[in-house]
Design an enzyme around this catalytic site. Structure first.
Site, short mmCIF file in Angstrom:
data_model
loop_
_atom_site.label_atom_id
_atom_site.label_comp_id
_atom_site.label_asym_id
_atom_site.label_seq_id
_atom_site.Cartn_x
_atom_site.Cartn_y
_atom_site.Cartn_z
N TYR A 27 0.69 -1.29 -0.06
CA TYR A 27 0.00 0.01 0.03
C TYR A 27 1.04 1.24 -0.01
O TYR A 27 1.82 1.29 0.82
CB TYR A 27 -0.84 0.04 1.31
CG TYR A 27 -1.96 1.17 1.29
CD1 TYR A 27 -2.96 1.27 0.96
CD2 TYR A 27 -1.26 2.44 1.89
CE1 TYR A 27 -3.89 2.48 1.10
CE2 TYR A 27 -2.19 3.69 2.08
CZ TYR A 27 -3.34 3.42 1.57
OH TYR A 27 -4.23 4.48 1.61
N GLU A 66 -3.94 7.41 -4.10
CA GLU A 66 -3.66 6.00 -3.29
C GLU A 66 -3.59 4.71 -4.33
O GLU A 66 -4.27 4.73 -5.23
CB GLU A 66 -5.10 5.98 -2.55
CG GLU A 66 -5.07 4.65 -1.64
CD GLU A 66 -6.34 4.25 -1.02
OE1 GLU A 66 -7.21 4.38 -1.86
OE2 GLU A 66 -6.36 4.15 0.11
#
Ligand code: GDP
Ligand code: MN
Length: 397
Positions: A119, A207
């Site tokens: 991530y 993101e």
């Protein structure tokens, strides 16, 4: 403003960021041709909506066992078939709410073999007024869940705007993600590219979830979510051109066209207020008296009658609205202008719910006169709590 994954990936690609090759399709008839522009052997077929969690999402009226909004296919025909099954249907994910979002575009992508899912995100940290980097070894998962259950697996730090991005920022991320060899350099290059894109385009958020290590050991962005500061869009025509109005709340869209600060909420009391502070206070006091606001709306200081009319129309177009509270403290805003706008709007669209009006300040007598002589069924209120009490009572009986 948010954009679709395929648009975000095109932007990433233009900054040199590694993403898979892909093509978007909007019409089922073209699915086969477009899927055929990729060589395979693995196709990823991805519903494009402005919400995450598509992989685990479910289509409304889906058959038992039917997959969600991210599917793998092993041939052109299969990929096209999966895209046809998604187009036009409504996908529900934990981010869309129960109503879901209709899929108007599907993205075909060259499938990757995944060794690790990580991530990585950049966002604006308001506290430090800097860009923050957030990364975690727990990719592919909901980051909120990781933050709640295993916060020690998240690294977060901010970048000093004086020095800007430095390669050691990237190495810090690389080490915390357990990257090795060529991946460390790749990570530092990647973060530099993301930081530049973030600044160039006035992003609010980028993101990448998941950022993957491929089976060949290279970093690649497999998913991309990007949001932009709407107040800076005036200087980014290229970004504004990516806007997909079908993804936006129609009421918020109408409001933005009339330059109104409006945010739709799910309560039953529509609010028209001037000034963001008073609007917040009005929402609070509605809650205090036991009801929920249907929206935030600041008509602003110098609103014209036309603007007030539009605002009122937007409020009445919301089927959840069971009552309306107009709360104006006329400083720069004049009470008579508000009154004229309300009367004008009601003439056009009618009024089927109770309306409480509290006016105070500049031209208040003139404003009250306009309302009193209009023949409208207005409940007058003297102050903030009186107004809130009256509208909640009118709605709840
Ligand atoms: P999201 O569910 O909306 O976040 O959509 P993502 O693009 O993140 O995809 C969800 C999941 O599908 C990812 O976490 C991966 O596990 C899987 N996935 C996406 N693309 C690929 C791919 O190219 N190859 C493989 N094997 N899996 C993929
Ligand atoms: Mn994702």
């Amino acid at each position: 403003m948010n954009i679709h994954e395929y648009q975000a990936k095109a932007l990433l690609r233009s900054y040199g960021v590694p993403v898979s090759k892909g093509h978007v399709v909007t019409r089922a008839e073209e699915a086969k041709t477009i899927a055929g522009e990729l060589d395979g052997p693995l196709w990823v077929v991805k519903a494009q909506i402005h919400a995450g969690g598509r992989g685990k999402g479910r289509f409304i009226e889906s058959e038992a066992g039917e997959k969600g909004g991210v599917r793998l296919a092993r041939s052109v025909g299969e990929a096209a078939e999966e895209a046809r099954k998604m187009l036009g249907r409504t996908l529900v994910t934990h981010q869309t709410g129960p109503v879901g979002k209709q899929v108007g575009r599907v993205y075909f992508e060259d499938g990757s073999e995944i060794a690790r899912e990580l991530y990585l995100a950049l966002l604006v940290d308001r506290q430090s007024s800097r860009i923050a980097v957030v990364c975690s070894t727990e990719g592919g998962m909901d980051i909120e869940e990781v933050a709640a259950k295993t916060p020690e697996r998240i690294l977060s730090f901010t970048i000093d705007p004086v020095t800007g991005y430095q390669p050691w920022h990237g190495r810090r991320v690389a080490f915390s993600l357990g990257l090795e060899g060529k991946q460390i350099k790749q990570c530092s290059t990647l973060l530099g590219q993301l930081y530049k894109l973030f600044l160039d385009k006035d992003c609010e958020m980028i993101e990448i979830n998941p950022l993957i290590v491929s089976d060949e050991g290279d970093l690649k962005c497999l998913d991309a979510k990007m949001g932009f500061d709407s107040n800076a869009l005036y200087r980014h025509d290229d970004i504004l051109a990516l806007r997909d109005e079908t993804e936006e709340d129609p009421k918020e869209l109408a409001a933005s066209k009339h330059d109104l600060n409006y945010i739709a909420l799910d309560g039953e009391i529509g609010c028209m207020v001037n000034g963001a502070g008073l609007a917040m206070a009005t929402m609070d006091i509605i809650k205090l008296y036991g009801a929920e606001p249907a929206n935030f709306l600041d008509v602003g200081g110098g609103a014209t009658r036309e603007k007030v009319t539009e605002a009122f129309k937007i409020i009445t177009s919301d089927p959840n609205v069971k009552g309306i509270l107009v709360n104006i403290f006329g400083g720069i805003m004049r009470c008579d202008v508000i009154a004229e706008g309300v009367v004008e709007a009601v003439r056009e669209v009618g009024l089927k719910v109770p309306l409480v009006v509290r006016l105070e300040g500049t031209n208040v007598e003139k404003g009250k006169d306009i309302l009193n002589t209009s023949g409208l069924d207005v409940i007058a209120a003297d102050d903030l709590s009186d107004a809130a009490e009256k509208i909640v009572k009118a709605v709840k009986g």
